[in-house]
Enzyme design. Sequence first.
Site, PDB file in Angstrom:
ATOM      1  CE  LYS A  23     -13.843  -4.661   1.160  1.00 49.68           C
ATOM      2  NZ  LYS A  23     -12.685  -4.695   2.046  1.00 49.68           N
ATOM      3  CE  LYS A  64      -4.342  -1.692   1.653  1.00 52.49           C
ATOM      4  NZ  LYS A  64      -5.355  -1.712   2.671  1.00 52.49           N
ATOM      5  CE  LYS A 104      -6.016  -7.907  -1.659  1.00 53.34           C
ATOM      6  NZ  LYS A 104      -6.009  -7.469  -0.269  1.00 53.34           N
TER       7      LYS A 104
HETATM    8  P1  TYM Z   1     -10.371  -6.940   4.202  1.00 60.95           P
HETATM    9  O1  TYM Z   1     -11.539  -6.051   4.401  1.00 60.95           O
HETATM   10  O2  TYM Z   1      -9.265  -6.466   3.331  1.00 60.95           O
HETATM   11  O3  TYM Z   1     -10.853  -8.331   3.664  1.00 60.95           O
HETATM   12  C1  TYM Z   1     -11.886  -9.042   4.321  1.00 60.95           C
HETATM   13  C2  TYM Z   1     -11.681 -10.523   4.167  1.00 60.95           C
HETATM   14  O4  TYM Z   1     -11.691 -10.882   2.775  1.00 60.95           O
HETATM   15  C3  TYM Z   1     -10.505 -11.602   2.461  1.00 60.95           C
HETATM   16  N1  TYM Z   1     -10.122 -11.234   1.081  1.00 60.95           N
HETATM   17  C4  TYM Z   1      -9.896 -12.127   0.116  1.00 60.95           C
HETATM   18  N2  TYM Z   1      -9.937 -13.467   0.097  1.00 60.95           N
HETATM   19  C5  TYM Z   1      -9.674 -14.085  -1.071  1.00 60.95           C
HETATM   20  N3  TYM Z   1      -9.349 -13.417  -2.220  1.00 60.95           N
HETATM   21  C6  TYM Z   1      -9.301 -12.067  -2.244  1.00 60.95           C
HETATM   22  N4  TYM Z   1      -9.018 -11.435  -3.361  1.00 60.95           N
HETATM   23  C7  TYM Z   1      -9.576 -11.364  -1.042  1.00 60.95           C
HETATM   24  N5  TYM Z   1      -9.609 -10.047  -0.714  1.00 60.95           N
HETATM   25  C8  TYM Z   1      -9.936 -10.003   0.585  1.00 60.95           C
HETATM   26  C9  TYM Z   1      -9.476 -11.150   3.479  1.00 60.95           C
HETATM   27  O5  TYM Z   1      -8.437 -12.079   3.631  1.00 60.95           O
HETATM   28  C10 TYM Z   1     -10.326 -11.012   4.727  1.00 60.95           C
HETATM   29  O6  TYM Z   1     -10.505 -12.236   5.358  1.00 60.95           O
HETATM   30  N6  TYM Z   1      -7.752  -6.381   8.385  1.00 60.95           N
HETATM   31  C11 TYM Z   1      -8.875  -7.048   7.807  1.00 60.95           C
HETATM   32  C12 TYM Z   1     -10.152  -6.814   8.588  1.00 60.95           C
HETATM   33  C13 TYM Z   1     -10.000  -7.121  10.022  1.00 60.95           C
HETATM   34  C14 TYM Z   1     -10.041  -8.396  10.633  1.00 60.95           C
HETATM   35  C15 TYM Z   1      -9.865  -8.157  12.020  1.00 60.95           C
HETATM   36  C16 TYM Z   1     -10.189  -9.695  10.139  1.00 60.95           C
HETATM   37  C17 TYM Z   1      -9.842  -6.201  11.004  1.00 60.95           C
HETATM   38  N7  TYM Z   1      -9.738  -6.822  12.201  1.00 60.95           N
HETATM   39  C18 TYM Z   1      -9.833  -9.216  12.927  1.00 60.95           C
HETATM   40  C19 TYM Z   1     -10.167 -10.743  11.064  1.00 60.95           C
HETATM   41  C20 TYM Z   1      -9.988 -10.492  12.421  1.00 60.95           C
HETATM   42  C21 TYM Z   1      -9.082  -6.549   6.391  1.00 60.95           C
HETATM   43  O7  TYM Z   1      -8.676  -5.493   6.046  1.00 60.95           O
HETATM   44  O8  TYM Z   1      -9.776  -7.389   5.602  1.00 60.95           O
END
Ligand code: TYM
Length: 330
Positions: free
Chosen positions: A199, A114, A196
Amino acid sequence: MKIVLSGIKPTGIPTLGNYLGALKNFVKLQNEMKEDEFFIFVADLHALTVPQDPKELRSHIRNLCALYLAVGLNPENLTLFIQSEVKEHVELGYLMQSLVYMGELERMTQYKDKKQKQVEGVSSALFTYPALMAADILLYDATYVPVGRDQMQHLELARTLAERFNHRFGDTFIVPQGIEPKQGTKITDLQNPTKKMDKSAENDKGCIYLLEDLNKIKKKIKSAVTDLDGCIRFDKENKPGISNLMTIYAAMSGMEIKEIESKYQGCGYKEFKEDVANIVVQEIEGIQKKYQEWIHSPQLDELLDQGREKAQHVACKKMEVIRQKMGYGR
Ligand code: TYM
């Protein structure tokens, strides 16, 4: 009783990657682990690590709450809440910053990526974000944390911090375990299949959003980048585009990659893409219908109120123990 916990950042409309890497797996686990408790939250404070439009952020938070329910999470066995409504996340997040080393944060690949993209104005919150994520998990004594591959490094750090804390101050935290889905842990961009699906992708042609027009989704899948070989065979290195479509198909259908290879032996990409598009659209159509019901339902706010109460109760009790162990305050 075990505790399963996870969250998603409301930085945009969730993608097919979020669905297959996280949401679909939450539902699968909920169906398999009926005796266990589920804490699922909207990680809105994490969204603030990069600039957000306040109006859009508010609407993304609500959309995500409705989507959690629309994908099939059972409200009766769920504590659904918004991270910022439970202030203890911030307090423990700060304490985790006092435990984590700069070098550990500097090694986080998501931060490095990032930072590279956003040369100017990288916030310090983006850097310390994994400390807050560790707090999110440890506050609830989560045993299992279902996430996609890109979050596994952050989860490892949460484990390290739990162990470090326990070692310094005595047993306090459960050391959590990450759970990746069998298929779909890394869904890639349809136009750029080594990256990847994200969003916040610059080019949205390669990214499928759960709330977008179904015909648009079909079109995107049909124009996914593949290769000239013409053979439906899984080979991530040399055939990343077709391998990604096969992963999507496998995660959607529950079929093994090998079964898909034999089913489509001798078939062309056009036919395969058509089937991938149909299976994806069929499932997303059902989600969108339920989403429309939830987003307008007063029950959504009731559930969020109940979720906040429950999460606050658990978090508050845990923080009392932590303050005592660390010795700050009166
Ligand atoms: P975030 O919002 O980026 O993504 C949410 C979840 O989606 C999964 N993910 C994917 N899996 C497969 N292929 C992809 N292209 C893909 N893009 C996203 C991510 O692995 C995730 O599981 N930091 C985290 C949010 C968070 C969190 C937590 C998660 C904050 N605190 C505590 C678990 C426990 C995040 O930014 O996910």
